[in-house]
Motif scaffolding. Structure first.
Motif: not given
Ligand code: AMP
Ligand code: ZN
Length: 465
Positions: A227, A255, A36, A38-39, A225, A29-30, A257-258, A42
């Motif tokens: 993206d 992965n 969140h 979604g993060n 992810g 993560p940043t 997306f959620l 993964p």
């Protein structure tokens, strides 16, 4: 182990670079905020990948970075009136709190970008020397067109990419596909000395530098992810392979997306949830169960109904465990009966299918199917006449599978002595056929927050839900 490689777009047998070992790098993560839901996908799924690789006997080195310098970090630190370093420290600590609550184990290494500036600078210097990067006004850009394999991960060729790119107006890039490796310092921003003057690294270069300095120039698995396939991972390949001339990554895993109620999660839509928020409403194991219920490459929907399903599945697991605990007390040591042998065979088969599913590109949905077959067998194939050994073996198998998935981690609560005493009295009353007394004792037990169920094997007492 078979892995779907995003680059070849097919499942491949996993053959590690060094026999018996696996080096895995996962984009982290940043750290400008809480992460969140979604993060969490993964983080949970690739932590599971590592567990599965270990279960298969590999020595795994698992690295997940923290991006602790970028525009979002700078903006948020300014808003809070603290330094970028302080902001990073704070949300790295929060990451460990939330990831820990979700049962995600710490990686072997959690490198921070700002702790790898010398490695980043050396890598950029190498790219400039090889004619793959150029300096322009204190920035350094990667010249994408000069790397022959550019586009190979995302399956695009250079013409398509250039057609799709909008010409950036405000930068000194030579071509729209070029990307920043180093950004000249702006007033008030954190910066480091470099051969191109004060500045800070771009996002893509940090992952190349940290991955190669911790795991070597070529690594087994790189994940994140979907993206991130373009441009982040495409750029990582260009940087790393451009600098070393060696293959950077053998298997790329991404992965899906959620989504929230089938919609993309975003702050502007008002459907943005941090893990910190979600865990106020749902149990962490329910979140894990939801994540495991879908294959990691499929899209996954987060909704109230899905969470209720996850809760129901989890309850089935805990009920099976209660049943086994009850049978462990009721059964006797004796030679296995034919029914026990039949059960043991089916349980072994279920565990084998569980492992097979996970070894097939981490097919958690199918692995859960095998686990619930085992639960069904526990509920139907074991009773108070079973040999205790058979019950113990079922208990061990259930825990072997669920501990790998990070489920059934809550300790069984011992019944308070007061409740046990009442239950014993009630068992005696029932033996004496004193139904009035038995009902009165049940009422006392209920008043203490426990339920009594009379089963053919005797009474079962448990905490009321
Ligand atoms: P970020 O901090 O945005 O770089 O994201 C960290 C990780 O979470 C990356 O691997 C992203 O690809 C992944 N990610 C971000 N949003 C989602 C989402 N909605 N569903 C699944 N993964 C996501
Ligand atoms: Zn990355």
């Amino acid at each position: 182990m078979r892995i779907y490689n995003s680059q070849s777009r097919q499942k491949e047998e996993f053959i590690p670079l060094k026999e018996g070992q696996a080096g895995v790098y996962c984009c982290g993560p940043t750290v400008y905020d809480y992460f969140h839901i979604g993060n969490a996908r993964p983080f949970i799924m690739f932590d599971l990948l590592r567990r599965v690789l270990k279960r298969q006997g590999l020595k795994v080195t698992y690295v997940q970075n923290f991006t602790d310098i970028d525009d979002k970090m700078i903006l948020r630190a300014k808003r809070e009136g603290i330094s970028v370093k302080e902001l990073g420290d704070r949300f790295i600590a929060e990451y460990f709190r939330d990831a820990g609550a979700l049962g995600v184990e710490p990686a072997d290494e959690h490198p921070r970008a700002t702790a790898h500036i010398p490695q980043i600078i050396t890598l950029i210097e190498g790219l400039v020397d090889r004619g793959l990067a150029y300096e322009a006004g204190g920035d350094v850009y990667y010249s994408a067109a000069d790397f022959p394999g550019y586009g190979k991960l995302s399956g695009q060729n250079m013409e398509e990419l250039e057609d799709g790119a909008r010409v950036a107006l405000d930068e000194d890039k030579r071509s729209p596909m070029d990307f920043a490796l180093w950004k000249a310092a702006k007033p008030g921003e954190p910066s480091w000395d470099s051969p191109w003057g004060k500045g800070r690294p771009g996002w893509h270069i940090e992952c190349s530098a940290m991955s190669m300095s911790l795991l070597g120039e070529s690594i087994d698995i790189h994940c994140g992810g979907q993206d991130l396939i373009f441009p982040h991972h495409e750029n990582e390949i260009a940087q790393s392979e451009g600098a070393t001339g060696k293959p950077f990554v053998r298997y790329w895993m991404h992965n899906g997306f959620l989504n929230i109620n089938s919609e993309k999660m975003s702050k502007s839509r008002g459907n943005f949830f941090t893990v910190r928020d979600i865990l106020k409403e749902y149990d962490a194991e329910e979140v894990r169960m939801l994540m495991l219920s879908a294959h990691y490459r499929s899209p996954l929907n987060f909704s109230r109904e899905m969470m209720e399903q996850a809760r129901a599945s989890l309850t089935r697991l805990y009920t099976a465990r209660d049943h086994l605990a009850f049978l462990l007390e009721k059964t006797e040591d004796k030679a296995p009966q034919p029914a026990d042998e039949a059960f043991a065979k089916e349980a072994q088969e279920a565990l084998a299918r569980f492992d097979q599913a996970l070894g097939d590109d981490l097919n958690t949905a199918e692995a859960l199917g095998a686990l619930f077959d085992l639960v069904y067998q526990v509920n139907t194939g074991l009773n108070e006449h079973s040999a205790r050994n058979a019950v113990q073996a079922a208990w061990d198998t259930l825990h072997e599978a669920t501990s790998l998935l990070g489920l059934l981690t809550k300790k069984r609560e011992e019944l308070p002595q007061e409740v046990t005493a009442l239950a014993q009295k009630r068992a005696q009353a029932r033996k004496d056929r004193d139904w009035k007394q038995s009902d009165a004792l049940r009422a006392e037990i209920t008043a203490l927050g426990y339920t009594v169920e009379d089963t053919p094997q005797g009474q079962k007492v448990r905490k009321a839900l």
